[in-house]
Each structure stands twice: as structure tokens, then as C-alpha cells.
Design an enzyme around this catalytic site. Structure first.
Site, PDB file in Angstrom:
ATOM      1  N   ASP A 141       0.563  -0.388 -25.512  1.00 43.46           N
ATOM      2  CA  ASP A 141       1.220   0.658 -24.720  1.00 43.46           C
ATOM      3  C   ASP A 141       2.289   1.377 -25.527  1.00 43.46           C
ATOM      4  OD1 ASP A 141       3.126   0.729 -21.573  1.00 43.46           O
ATOM      5  OD2 ASP A 141       1.740   2.198 -22.473  1.00 43.46           O
ATOM      6  N   LYS A 144       0.360   6.585 -28.730  1.00 45.36           N
ATOM      7  CA  LYS A 144      -1.100   6.609 -28.509  1.00 45.36           C
ATOM      8  C   LYS A 144      -1.865   6.777 -29.815  1.00 45.36           C
ATOM      9  CE  LYS A 144       0.655   6.071 -24.691  1.00 45.36           C
ATOM     10  NZ  LYS A 144       1.008   4.644 -24.429  1.00 45.36           N
ATOM     11  N   ASP A 169      -3.163   0.767 -22.201  1.00 45.91           N
ATOM     12  CA  ASP A 169      -2.693   1.679 -21.163  1.00 45.91           C
ATOM     13  C   ASP A 169      -2.983   3.122 -21.585  1.00 45.91           C
ATOM     14  OD1 ASP A 169       0.525   2.582 -19.675  1.00 45.91           O
ATOM     15  OD2 ASP A 169      -1.490   2.528 -18.811  1.00 45.91           O
ATOM     16  N   ASN A 170      -3.038   4.031 -20.618  1.00 42.89           N
ATOM     17  CA  ASN A 170      -3.060   5.487 -20.852  1.00 42.89           C
ATOM     18  C   ASN A 170      -4.280   6.021 -21.580  1.00 42.89           C
ATOM     19  OD1 ASN A 170       0.174   4.622 -21.679  1.00 42.89           O
ATOM     20  ND2 ASN A 170      -0.239   5.827 -19.842  1.00 42.89           N
ATOM     21  N   GLU A 199       1.464   6.270 -13.713  1.00 41.48           N
ATOM     22  CA  GLU A 199       2.587   5.642 -13.012  1.00 41.48           C
ATOM     23  C   GLU A 199       3.360   6.656 -12.157  1.00 41.48           C
ATOM     24  OE1 GLU A 199       1.883   5.280 -16.228  1.00 41.48           O
ATOM     25  OE2 GLU A 199       3.556   5.684 -17.527  1.00 41.48           O
TER      26      GLU A 199
HETATM   27  C1  LIG Z   1       3.894   2.590 -34.108  1.00 41.77           C
HETATM   28  N1  LIG Z   1       4.495   1.313 -34.007  1.00 41.77           N
HETATM   29  C2  LIG Z   1       5.400   0.956 -33.054  1.00 41.77           C
HETATM   30  N2  LIG Z   1       5.990  -0.243 -33.182  1.00 41.77           N
HETATM   31  C3  LIG Z   1       6.882  -0.662 -32.254  1.00 41.77           C
HETATM   32  N3  LIG Z   1       7.252   0.069 -31.184  1.00 41.77           N
HETATM   33  C4  LIG Z   1       6.684   1.283 -31.043  1.00 41.77           C
HETATM   34  C5  LIG Z   1       5.736   1.782 -31.962  1.00 41.77           C
HETATM   35  N4  LIG Z   1       5.339   3.000 -31.524  1.00 41.77           N
HETATM   36  C6  LIG Z   1       6.036   3.259 -30.397  1.00 41.77           C
HETATM   37  N5  LIG Z   1       6.848   2.227 -30.110  1.00 41.77           N
HETATM   38  C7  LIG Z   1       7.715   2.092 -28.946  1.00 41.77           C
HETATM   39  O1  LIG Z   1       6.856   2.040 -27.804  1.00 41.77           O
HETATM   40  C8  LIG Z   1       7.333   2.894 -26.777  1.00 41.77           C
HETATM   41  C9  LIG Z   1       6.481   4.125 -26.743  1.00 41.77           C
HETATM   42  C10 LIG Z   1       5.572   4.297 -25.779  1.00 41.77           C
HETATM   43  C11 LIG Z   1       4.705   5.516 -25.807  1.00 41.77           C
HETATM   44  N6  LIG Z   1       4.178   5.730 -24.467  1.00 41.77           N
HETATM   45  C12 LIG Z   1       3.874   6.964 -24.060  1.00 41.77           C
HETATM   46  O2  LIG Z   1       3.970   7.932 -24.813  1.00 41.77           O
HETATM   47  C13 LIG Z   1       3.453   7.152 -22.645  1.00 41.77           C
HETATM   48  C14 LIG Z   1       3.465   8.449 -22.125  1.00 41.77           C
HETATM   49  C15 LIG Z   1       3.118   8.675 -20.795  1.00 41.77           C
HETATM   50  C16 LIG Z   1       3.120  10.034 -20.263  1.00 41.77           C
HETATM   51  C17 LIG Z   1       2.116  10.470 -19.404  1.00 41.77           C
HETATM   52  C18 LIG Z   1       2.123  11.788 -18.904  1.00 41.77           C
HETATM   53  C19 LIG Z   1       3.154  12.647 -19.251  1.00 41.77           C
HETATM   54  F1  LIG Z   1       3.174  13.906 -18.758  1.00 41.77           F
HETATM   55  C20 LIG Z   1       4.163  12.214 -20.103  1.00 41.77           C
HETATM   56  C21 LIG Z   1       4.143  10.927 -20.613  1.00 41.77           C
HETATM   57  C22 LIG Z   1       2.741   7.596 -19.962  1.00 41.77           C
HETATM   58  C23 LIG Z   1       2.732   6.304 -20.499  1.00 41.77           C
HETATM   59  O3  LIG Z   1       2.377   5.237 -19.730  1.00 41.77           O
HETATM   60  C24 LIG Z   1       3.068   6.068 -21.834  1.00 41.77           C
HETATM   61  O4  LIG Z   1       2.989   4.775 -22.304  1.00 41.77           O
HETATM   62  C25 LIG Z   1       8.752   3.211 -27.199  1.00 41.77           C
HETATM   63  F2  LIG Z   1       9.186   4.396 -26.689  1.00 41.77           F
HETATM   64  C26 LIG Z   1       8.640   3.272 -28.709  1.00 41.77           C
HETATM   65  O5  LIG Z   1       9.905   3.079 -29.337  1.00 41.77           O
HETATM   66 MG   LIG Z   2       1.910   3.529 -20.928  1.00 40.18          MG
END
Ligand SMILES: CNc1ncnc2c1ncn2[C@@H]1O[C@H](/C=C/CNC(=O)c2cc(-c3ccc(F)cc3)cc(O)c2O)[C@H](F)[C@H]1O
Ligand SMILES: [Mg+2]
Length: 214
Positions: A141, A144, A169-170, A199
């Protein structure tokens, strides 16, 4: 200046949820994010599918990529059998600190290993760091675009066994098209889509469950 959204979520949890009561932490976050401020937690609808898959998998070792505020961390950890462990990786130190306090409020810190750093750096270190053999369940999660490279990294690091379950997820919104194509076309995976909703909104989204065949 002022607070951040994760801080406002944490403050609501600390004010409204009962310490040591994971369900009250989950419902406090869902209430805040459905009525006050949307946030990217897996949420209550997809959360029920996540719960069912955790229960059916009965995992000993779980990995979560992308902790954020710890909502799905609490959802998963509350359902683990005694002795089972959840390793969750979060690269943003601010989010990690909030998640740590959310997990503590739920009384689940003993079941959770929260690692602060990038998955691409930490995944190759897990076997050494945590004396782990293989993961029985991986909840994906985070960014993406990172779903596919990190899945390949888990394979290369020998962290998956025949029967390991990946739950992403997603896969519809925002979507992870390269990941979806890979798990649905690779002979090494048996993949299944669970249709649900984004969500706190009436927009389609879903989870993809993919069993690694080894
Ligand atoms: C790449 N390696 C990483 N290592 C450790 N932590 C990480 C890493 N990469 C990110 N993180 C960490 O994981 C998290 C990132 C979550 C990203 N999630 C989403 O973008 C996401 C977006 C939507 C969404 C849907 C519709 C809309 F209109 C707007 C948004 C819905 C969802 O359920 C999501 O999960 C955190 F922020 C980041 O620091
Ligand atoms: Mg998500």
C-alpha cells in the site's frame, strides 16, 4: 505552520479512542476520515476484505509496505495469532512517528516492528536484521509505481514461499497497472480481484490477492 493531517488524525485517536482497544482506534480513524478529513487509509470497506484475508491466511510473518498513519497496521496486528509478527516499512519519519503512537494507543506495539526507511533498502536487509525466513502475507500500500519493483525484490531476496499471499491496495484507484499485469500474467502467481470502494468515497477500487506459487 500549524499541524499536519497525520497529527490531526493522531490527536483525534488520542482524544476519542480507548487506550489498548484496537477496534476503537480503527473506528476513530474511520470516523475522522469520513466526516472531517479524507486520508489514504485502506478504510472500513476494503478493511473488511483485508481482515478476512488475514484470518484465512493465519500468518506467522506479515510485511506491510507503506505504514502511513498505521491504520492498516492496527487492522492487521489485532488479528494475528500469538507469536506472529507484523513488519511495517515507512520511509517518511513524520508518518512513522505518528504511526508508532497510533499503534501504541491500540496496545499492539509488541506485535509490530516499525522500520523507518525505503523498502528498496530495507527489504534486502530483513533476513539479517530480523531473523526472518519467509513472509506468509504481504500487504502492499505504498507508492503505486513501487508495487512491481518491490514484488520482484521480495522474490529475488527469497522472502516468498509457495503459498505466500500478496494483497495489494488501490489496484483500480489510483491503480497499479504494471503490477496488475505482472501478477495476472505470470505463471508464478494465482491472482484474484476483490471489488470494493475507495476509502470513505463512492468510487470503485479494489484489492488484488496474488498467491506466489514458488
Ligand atoms: C518506495 N518505497 C517506500 N518505502 C517505504 N515507504 C514508502 C515507500 N513509498 C511510499 N512510502 C510511504 O507509503 C505511504 C504512501 C502511500 C501511497 N498511497 C497512495 O498514494 C494512495 C492514494 C489514494 C488516492 C486515491 C484517490 C485519490 F483521488 C487520491 C489518492 C488512495 C490510497 O489508498 C493510497 O494508498 C507514505 F505516504 C509514504 O511515505
Ligand atoms: Mg491505499
Amino acid at each position: 505552520t500549524g499541524t499536519t493531517r497525520p497529527i490531526r488524525i493522531l490527536q483525534f485517536v488520542q482524544r476519542c479512542a480507548k487506550h489498548g482497544d484496537a477496534l476503537s482506534v480503527i473506528s476513530a480513524i474511520d470516523s475522522f476520515c469520513s466526516k472531517v478529513e479524507w486520508a489514504m487509509n485502506v478504510g472500513d470497506k476494503k478493511g473488511e476484505i483485508l481482515d478476512a484475508i488475514v484470518l484465512e491466511t493465519r500468518p506467522r510473518w506479515v510485511l506491510e509496505l507503506g505504514t502511513y498513519c498505521g491504520y492498516s497496521t492496527v487492522r492487521i496486528a489485532r488479528l494475528l495469532p500469538p507469536g506472529a509478527r507484523l513488519v511495517t516499512i515507512e520511509m517518511n519519519p513524520h508518518y512513522a512517528q505518528v504511526a508508532k503512537e497510533v499503534i501504541q494507543h491500540a496496545g499492539l506495539e509488541a506485535q509490530v516492528e516499525l522500520l523507518v526507511g525505503s523498502s528498496s533498502i530495507l527489504i534486502p536487509q530483513l533476513k539479517k536484521k530480523l531473523d526472518i525466513e519467509k513472509f506468509d502475507l504481504v500487504f502492499i500500500d505504498h507508492w503505486k509505481i513501487s508495487y512491481l519493483p518491490d514484488t520482484k525484490l521480495l522474490e529475488e531476496c527469497g522472502l516468498l514461499r509457495a503459498g505466500s499471499v500478496l494483497l495489494a491496495d488501490n489496484v483500480v484507484c489510483p491503480g497499479a497497472p504494471d503490477y496488475l499485469h505482472y501478477v495476472r500474467n505470470s505463471p508464478q502467481y494465482q491472482s484474484q480481484y476483490y471489488q470494493s470502494y475507495l476509502e470513505y468515497l463512492q468510487v470503485e477500487d479494489g484489492l488484488e490477492k496474488s498467491i506466489f506459487l514458488g
